[in-house]
Design a protein around this motif. Sequence first.
Motif, PDB file in Angstrom:
ATOM      1  N   ALA A   1       3.143   9.713   1.424  1.00  0.00           N
ATOM      2  CA  ALA A   1       3.436  11.080   1.019  1.00  0.00           C
ATOM      3  C   ALA A   1       2.266  11.883   1.298  1.00  0.00           C
ATOM      4  O   ALA A   1       0.962  11.439   1.325  1.00  0.00           O
ATOM      5  N   SER A   2       2.410  13.364   1.626  1.00  0.00           N
ATOM      6  CA  SER A   2       1.518  14.180   1.648  1.00  0.00           C
ATOM      7  C   SER A   2       1.664  15.731   1.261  1.00  0.00           C
ATOM      8  O   SER A   2       2.841  15.844   0.673  1.00  0.00           O
ATOM      9  N   ARG A   3       1.011  16.727   1.556  1.00  0.00           N
ATOM     10  CA  ARG A   3       1.424  18.155   1.147  1.00  0.00           C
ATOM     11  C   ARG A   3       2.718  18.378   1.609  1.00  0.00           C
ATOM     12  O   ARG A   3       3.275  19.499   1.142  1.00  0.00           O
ATOM     13  N   SER A   4       2.689  17.949   2.944  1.00  0.00           N
ATOM     14  CA  SER A   4       3.864  18.271   3.998  1.00  0.00           C
ATOM     15  C   SER A   4       4.816  17.192   4.200  1.00  0.00           C
ATOM     16  O   SER A   4       4.282  16.269   4.576  1.00  0.00           O
ATOM     17  N   ARG A   5       6.000  17.245   3.532  1.00  0.00           N
ATOM     18  CA  ARG A   5       6.786  15.840   3.764  1.00  0.00           C
ATOM     19  C   ARG A   5       7.376  15.997   5.416  1.00  0.00           C
ATOM     20  O   ARG A   5       7.301  14.630   5.838  1.00  0.00           O
ATOM     21  N   ASP A   6       7.209  16.893   5.972  1.00  0.00           N
ATOM     22  CA  ASP A   6       7.503  16.867   7.534  1.00  0.00           C
ATOM     23  C   ASP A   6       6.400  16.097   8.080  1.00  0.00           C
ATOM     24  O   ASP A   6       6.956  15.068   9.113  1.00  0.00           O
ATOM     25  N   LYS A   7       5.351  16.336   7.651  1.00  0.00           N
ATOM     26  CA  LYS A   7       4.206  15.568   8.450  1.00  0.00           C
ATOM     27  C   LYS A   7       4.087  14.406   8.245  1.00  0.00           C
ATOM     28  O   LYS A   7       3.941  13.474   8.913  1.00  0.00           O
TER      29      LYS A   7
ATOM     30  N   ILE B   1       0.952  -1.029  -0.095  1.00  0.00           N
ATOM     31  CA  ILE B   1      -0.077  -0.017  -0.048  1.00  0.00           C
ATOM     32  C   ILE B   1       0.780   1.144  -0.095  1.00  0.00           C
ATOM     33  O   ILE B   1       1.894   1.510   0.645  1.00  0.00           O
ATOM     34  N   GLY B   2       0.404   2.200  -0.801  1.00  0.00           N
ATOM     35  CA  GLY B   2       0.987   3.324  -0.949  1.00  0.00           C
ATOM     36  C   GLY B   2       0.038   4.412  -0.350  1.00  0.00           C
ATOM     37  O   GLY B   2      -0.927   4.601  -0.776  1.00  0.00           O
ATOM     38  N   CYS B   3       0.408   5.161   0.609  1.00  0.00           N
ATOM     39  CA  CYS B   3      -0.774   6.109   1.220  1.00  0.00           C
ATOM     40  C   CYS B   3      -0.527   7.564   0.831  1.00  0.00           C
ATOM     41  O   CYS B   3       0.588   8.164   1.134  1.00  0.00           O
ATOM     42  N   VAL B   4      -1.446   8.296   0.577  1.00  0.00           N
ATOM     43  CA  VAL B   4      -1.454   9.687   0.140  1.00  0.00           C
ATOM     44  C   VAL B   4      -2.322  10.559   1.269  1.00  0.00           C
ATOM     45  O   VAL B   4      -3.442  10.362   1.111  1.00  0.00           O
ATOM     46  N   GLY B   5      -1.495  11.196   2.065  1.00  0.00           N
ATOM     47  CA  GLY B   5      -2.158  11.933   2.935  1.00  0.00           C
ATOM     48  C   GLY B   5      -1.822  11.584   4.465  1.00  0.00           C
ATOM     49  O   GLY B   5      -1.412  10.596   4.485  1.00  0.00           O
ATOM     50  N   SER B   6      -1.541  12.680   5.259  1.00  0.00           N
ATOM     51  CA  SER B   6      -0.996  12.385   6.592  1.00  0.00           C
ATOM     52  C   SER B   6      -1.993  13.212   7.604  1.00  0.00           C
ATOM     53  O   SER B   6      -1.260  13.478   8.921  1.00  0.00           O
TER      54      SER B   6
END
Length: 379
Positions: free
Chosen positions: A62-68, A34-39
């Motif tokens: 991955a998400s809009r914020s790499r740190d998150k 699974i690859g998850c988009v959103g955090s």
Amino acid sequence: MRGVSARSSDQEANLPEALDFTPDAPIRSRAFRIGCVGSGFIMADVHLAAYHSAGFPVAAIASRSRDKAAAVAERWGIPVVHDTPEQLIADERVQILDIAYPPDQQPALIHLALRQPHIRAILAQKPLALDLATAEALEAECRAAGKILSVNQNMRFDQSMRVLKEILDRGSLGTPVLATIEMRAIPHWQPFLRDYGRLTLLNMSIHHLDVLRFLFGEVEEIYTGVHADPRTDFAHKDGICASTLTFRSGVMAVSLEDVWSGPRAPGYTGDIYIKWRVEGTEGVAQGTIGWPDYPDGSPSTLRYSSTIATGGDWVQPRWSTTWFPDAFAGVMEQVQYALESGTAPLLSGTDNLRTMALVEAAYRSVEEHRAVKLAEFGY
């Protein structure tokens, strides 16, 4: 703990079949990465908690914020963090794309995923799109690409809904006559919703409309009335919603989404809940949905009485798992199993178009102040 636990009375102990249900979906496959988009909350606290418990392999996030995204990856032991969703979609390790993004941004991610041969299935958030026409186009593109599309209508995996479906399928209530869902709870509306022009019907009522289809089949017509929510500080029409549905089987249902639910003020004691009830010719089932007190996590409940199955006594199957997060394991499992077995998932994109059509019909009902038949949309 999965499965039904202790009986609640001596009468129940003498009715083992009336209490023998499967409130949580069995895990039949864990084979696909699974690859998850959103955090945000729904991914970090719900999806990934369920996947961790069920043992599903999460390969990347991955998400809009790499740190998150990196913080969520550390929390759940996810080995790879990508800078952008696009980079994750290009990662050949990803076989199932799990999206938790706003619905206006979701179609672009799906389009990109369809061009990747390594991505075999997409689990999209509900709503699939902001309107039926866009959802239909997405579903058609997924079919043409040979990819599985599933939509996260997770209330179907709430434990009380699964057990109620088993009760109905056994015929224990006889012929269903009337069903009601009464929600009195205050959502935390995400900021992106303020620009859509569509609020409760598309983003909250859709749960109830979909699960009513799951229980009773296809809808003949719907009549919906709305009232603005005095607490919501951005322009909207569909705040508080009440819908009456007539099913092709003859069942009538009423779905109420009261997102006002009284004042929210210091010293004011509220009364927050979601209740449901189904009446049939041979019995009655009723219960509650445990979501409103999240994160405390009360299990949903169900009790029923049947002239066929319980001798007219009220019995209450019990479980300790909850809708949030436990039911989300069932959502991912049906995608995993669809890939392994070559069958359609329960929450297929094709099936979801009928739920989207029902939402679209509700909006037309509001605009035209009339009952709207689903046949007007070709469903």
